[in-house]
Design a protein around this motif. Sequence first.
Motif, PDB file in Angstrom:
ATOM      1  N   LEU A  26       1.350 -13.417   3.249  1.00  0.00           N
ATOM      2  CA  LEU A  26       2.225 -12.236   3.305  1.00  0.00           C
ATOM      3  C   LEU A  26       3.685 -12.597   3.581  1.00  0.00           C
ATOM      4  CD1 LEU A  26      -0.201 -10.052   5.446  1.00  0.00           C
ATOM      5  CD2 LEU A  26       0.266  -9.795   2.993  1.00  0.00           C
ATOM      6  N   PHE A  27       4.573 -11.724   3.146  1.00  0.00           N
ATOM      7  CA  PHE A  27       5.984 -11.855   3.513  1.00  0.00           C
ATOM      8  C   PHE A  27       6.598 -10.465   3.613  1.00  0.00           C
ATOM      9  CE2 PHE A  27       7.805 -11.160  -0.743  1.00  0.00           C
ATOM     10  CZ  PHE A  27       6.733 -11.485  -1.573  1.00  0.00           C
ATOM     11  N   THR A  28       7.657 -10.366   4.394  1.00  0.00           N
ATOM     12  CA  THR A  28       8.312  -9.064   4.568  1.00  0.00           C
ATOM     13  C   THR A  28       9.788  -9.238   4.879  1.00  0.00           C
ATOM     14  OG1 THR A  28       8.186  -6.919   5.716  1.00  0.00           O
ATOM     15  CG2 THR A  28       7.792  -8.852   7.048  1.00  0.00           C
ATOM     16  N   THR A  29      10.557  -8.200   4.569  1.00  0.00           N
ATOM     17  CA  THR A  29      11.953  -8.128   5.003  1.00  0.00           C
ATOM     18  C   THR A  29      12.103  -6.768   5.687  1.00  0.00           C
ATOM     19  OG1 THR A  29      12.854  -6.999   3.035  1.00  0.00           O
ATOM     20  CG2 THR A  29      12.664  -9.407   2.931  1.00  0.00           C
ATOM     21  N   SER A  30      13.022  -6.694   6.654  1.00  0.00           N
ATOM     22  CA  SER A  30      13.216  -5.403   7.335  1.00  0.00           C
ATOM     23  C   SER A  30      14.449  -5.470   8.220  1.00  0.00           C
ATOM     24  CB  SER A  30      11.996  -5.057   8.195  1.00  0.00           C
ATOM     25  OG  SER A  30      11.998  -5.843   9.374  1.00  0.00           O
ATOM     26  N   ASN A  31      14.699  -4.371   8.904  1.00  0.00           N
ATOM     27  CA  ASN A  31      15.789  -4.349   9.872  1.00  0.00           C
ATOM     28  C   ASN A  31      15.305  -4.878  11.222  1.00  0.00           C
ATOM     29  OD1 ASN A  31      18.215  -3.929  11.038  1.00  0.00           O
ATOM     30  ND2 ASN A  31      18.041  -1.720  11.216  1.00  0.00           N
ATOM     31  N   TRP A  32      14.095  -4.549  11.581  1.00  0.00           N
ATOM     32  CA  TRP A  32      13.542  -5.056  12.848  1.00  0.00           C
ATOM     33  C   TRP A  32      12.026  -5.190  12.815  1.00  0.00           C
ATOM     34  CZ3 TRP A  32      15.104   0.051  12.350  1.00  0.00           C
ATOM     35  CH2 TRP A  32      14.116   1.014  12.573  1.00  0.00           C
ATOM     36  N   SER A  33      11.389  -4.370  12.025  1.00  0.00           N
ATOM     37  CA  SER A  33       9.947  -4.249  12.150  1.00  0.00           C
ATOM     38  C   SER A  33       9.156  -5.273  11.332  1.00  0.00           C
ATOM     39  CB  SER A  33       9.565  -2.827  11.703  1.00  0.00           C
ATOM     40  OG  SER A  33       8.218  -2.761  11.413  1.00  0.00           O
ATOM     41  N   ARG A  34       8.038  -5.703  11.879  1.00  0.00           N
ATOM     42  CA  ARG A  34       7.119  -6.590  11.150  1.00  0.00           C
ATOM     43  C   ARG A  34       5.854  -5.834  10.785  1.00  0.00           C
ATOM     44  NH1 ARG A  34       8.952 -12.508  12.435  1.00  0.00           N
ATOM     45  NH2 ARG A  34      10.995 -11.930  13.210  1.00  0.00           N
ATOM     46  N   ARG A  35       5.919  -4.525  10.869  1.00  0.00           N
ATOM     47  CA  ARG A  35       4.688  -3.745  10.733  1.00  0.00           C
ATOM     48  C   ARG A  35       4.089  -3.797   9.332  1.00  0.00           C
ATOM     49  NH1 ARG A  35       5.413   1.504  13.222  1.00  0.00           N
ATOM     50  NH2 ARG A  35       3.402   1.996  12.346  1.00  0.00           N
ATOM     51  N   THR A  36       4.912  -4.087   8.323  1.00  0.00           N
ATOM     52  CA  THR A  36       4.360  -4.171   6.967  1.00  0.00           C
ATOM     53  C   THR A  36       3.341  -5.308   6.900  1.00  0.00           C
ATOM     54  OG1 THR A  36       6.481  -3.398   6.146  1.00  0.00           O
ATOM     55  CG2 THR A  36       4.969  -4.287   4.514  1.00  0.00           C
ATOM     56  N   VAL A  37       3.708  -6.436   7.514  1.00  0.00           N
ATOM     57  CA  VAL A  37       2.792  -7.581   7.543  1.00  0.00           C
ATOM     58  C   VAL A  37       1.531  -7.228   8.341  1.00  0.00           C
ATOM     59  CG1 VAL A  37       2.537  -9.780   8.780  1.00  0.00           C
ATOM     60  CG2 VAL A  37       4.288  -9.537   7.041  1.00  0.00           C
ATOM     61  N   ASN A  38       1.722  -6.604   9.487  1.00  0.00           N
ATOM     62  CA  ASN A  38       0.566  -6.271  10.325  1.00  0.00           C
ATOM     63  C   ASN A  38      -0.371  -5.299   9.615  1.00  0.00           C
ATOM     64  OD1 ASN A  38       1.673  -7.880  12.289  1.00  0.00           O
ATOM     65  ND2 ASN A  38       2.702  -6.195  13.333  1.00  0.00           N
ATOM     66  N   ALA A  39       0.223  -4.288   8.975  1.00  0.00           N
ATOM     67  CA  ALA A  39      -0.607  -3.284   8.290  1.00  0.00           C
ATOM     68  C   ALA A  39      -1.314  -3.881   7.078  1.00  0.00           C
ATOM     69  CB  ALA A  39       0.269  -2.098   7.869  1.00  0.00           C
ATOM     70  N   LEU A  40      -0.585  -4.705   6.314  1.00  0.00           N
ATOM     71  CA  LEU A  40      -1.215  -5.329   5.139  1.00  0.00           C
ATOM     72  C   LEU A  40      -2.335  -6.272   5.579  1.00  0.00           C
ATOM     73  CD1 LEU A  40       1.846  -6.206   2.851  1.00  0.00           C
ATOM     74  CD2 LEU A  40       0.043  -4.551   2.348  1.00  0.00           C
ATOM     75  N   ARG A  41      -2.065  -7.033   6.645  1.00  0.00           N
ATOM     76  CA  ARG A  41      -3.082  -7.977   7.139  1.00  0.00           C
ATOM     77  C   ARG A  41      -4.388  -7.240   7.472  1.00  0.00           C
ATOM     78  NH1 ARG A  41      -2.485 -12.779   8.988  1.00  0.00           N
ATOM     79  NH2 ARG A  41      -0.287 -12.614   9.520  1.00  0.00           N
ATOM     80  N   LYS A  42      -4.234  -6.124   8.175  1.00  0.00           N
ATOM     81  CA  LYS A  42      -5.392  -5.352   8.592  1.00  0.00           C
ATOM     82  C   LYS A  42      -6.164  -4.829   7.367  1.00  0.00           C
ATOM     83  CE  LYS A  42      -6.497  -1.893  12.023  1.00  0.00           C
ATOM     84  NZ  LYS A  42      -5.973  -0.820  12.837  1.00  0.00           N
ATOM     85  N   MET A  43      -5.411  -4.213   6.451  1.00  0.00           N
ATOM     86  CA  MET A  43      -6.053  -3.629   5.263  1.00  0.00           C
ATOM     87  C   MET A  43      -6.766  -4.679   4.430  1.00  0.00           C
ATOM     88  SD  MET A  43      -2.972  -1.255   3.901  1.00  0.00           S
ATOM     89  CE  MET A  43      -3.660  -1.130   2.272  1.00  0.00           C
ATOM     90  N   ILE A  44      -6.102  -5.809   4.231  1.00  0.00           N
ATOM     91  CA  ILE A  44      -6.646  -6.827   3.326  1.00  0.00           C
ATOM     92  C   ILE A  44      -7.796  -7.577   3.990  1.00  0.00           C
ATOM     93  CG2 ILE A  44      -6.067  -8.888   1.972  1.00  0.00           C
ATOM     94  CD1 ILE A  44      -3.208  -7.664   1.695  1.00  0.00           C
ATOM     95  N   SER A  45      -7.670  -7.862   5.286  1.00  0.00           N
ATOM     96  CA  SER A  45      -8.773  -8.514   6.012  1.00  0.00           C
ATOM     97  C   SER A  45     -10.015  -7.638   6.002  1.00  0.00           C
ATOM     98  CB  SER A  45      -8.398  -8.777   7.470  1.00  0.00           C
ATOM     99  OG  SER A  45      -7.244  -9.532   7.545  1.00  0.00           O
ATOM    100  N   ASN A  46      -9.810  -6.337   6.132  1.00  0.00           N
ATOM    101  CA  ASN A  46     -10.951  -5.409   6.113  1.00  0.00           C
ATOM    102  C   ASN A  46     -11.709  -5.462   4.791  1.00  0.00           C
ATOM    103  OD1 ASN A  46     -10.683  -4.489   8.665  1.00  0.00           O
ATOM    104  ND2 ASN A  46      -9.503  -2.656   8.146  1.00  0.00           N
TER     105      ASN A  46
END
Length: 132
Positions: free
Chosen positions: A79-99
Amino acid sequence: MNIAVRYCSKTKAGNTRRIAEAIAKGAGAKAISIEDEPILSEKVDILFLGGAPYANIMAPELKKYAEELDPKLISKVVLFTTSNWSRRTVNALRKMISNKKIMVCEDYFYAHMLNIDGKLEEAEIFGQKMSR
Ligand SMILES: Cc1cc2nc3c(=O)[nH]c(=O)nc-3n(C[C@H](O)[C@H](O)[C@H](O)COP(=O)(O)O)c2cc1C
């Protein structure tokens, strides 16, 4: 090794697209927008997948893309992400894809929206390292 790089990038600056292109360069692959190819239908050893948060959530098309990933086609996701502060895209994708019982690498790439230029070389090295 078959490597795919897919991203969702919504702003005019194209921050996630630029990072995706650098990762793809390092990995010897091509970066493709999920808006151009909304479903991954080829078999891949590694899928690099990236997006960004907008008002705290990932773009609905990225969510749909991740939900529709076929575990039979993918060995591993990075995974990779860009943002202003948040890393939640990575966390959410990780959860969805691991599931979905698809392996997701612990390591991921992050670039702050105001430091994309400064991260391009690192992103290229990351792409190279993770696809070895
Ligand atoms: C409408 C909008 C909402 C945003 N909301 C967030 C947010 O909630 N958290 C955050 O860290 N960054 C937020 N950002 C910053 C983006 O995630 C950041 O600019 C990102 O690099 C955009 O990627 P892109 O150019 O590939 O679309 C927002 C940006 C925009 C335009």
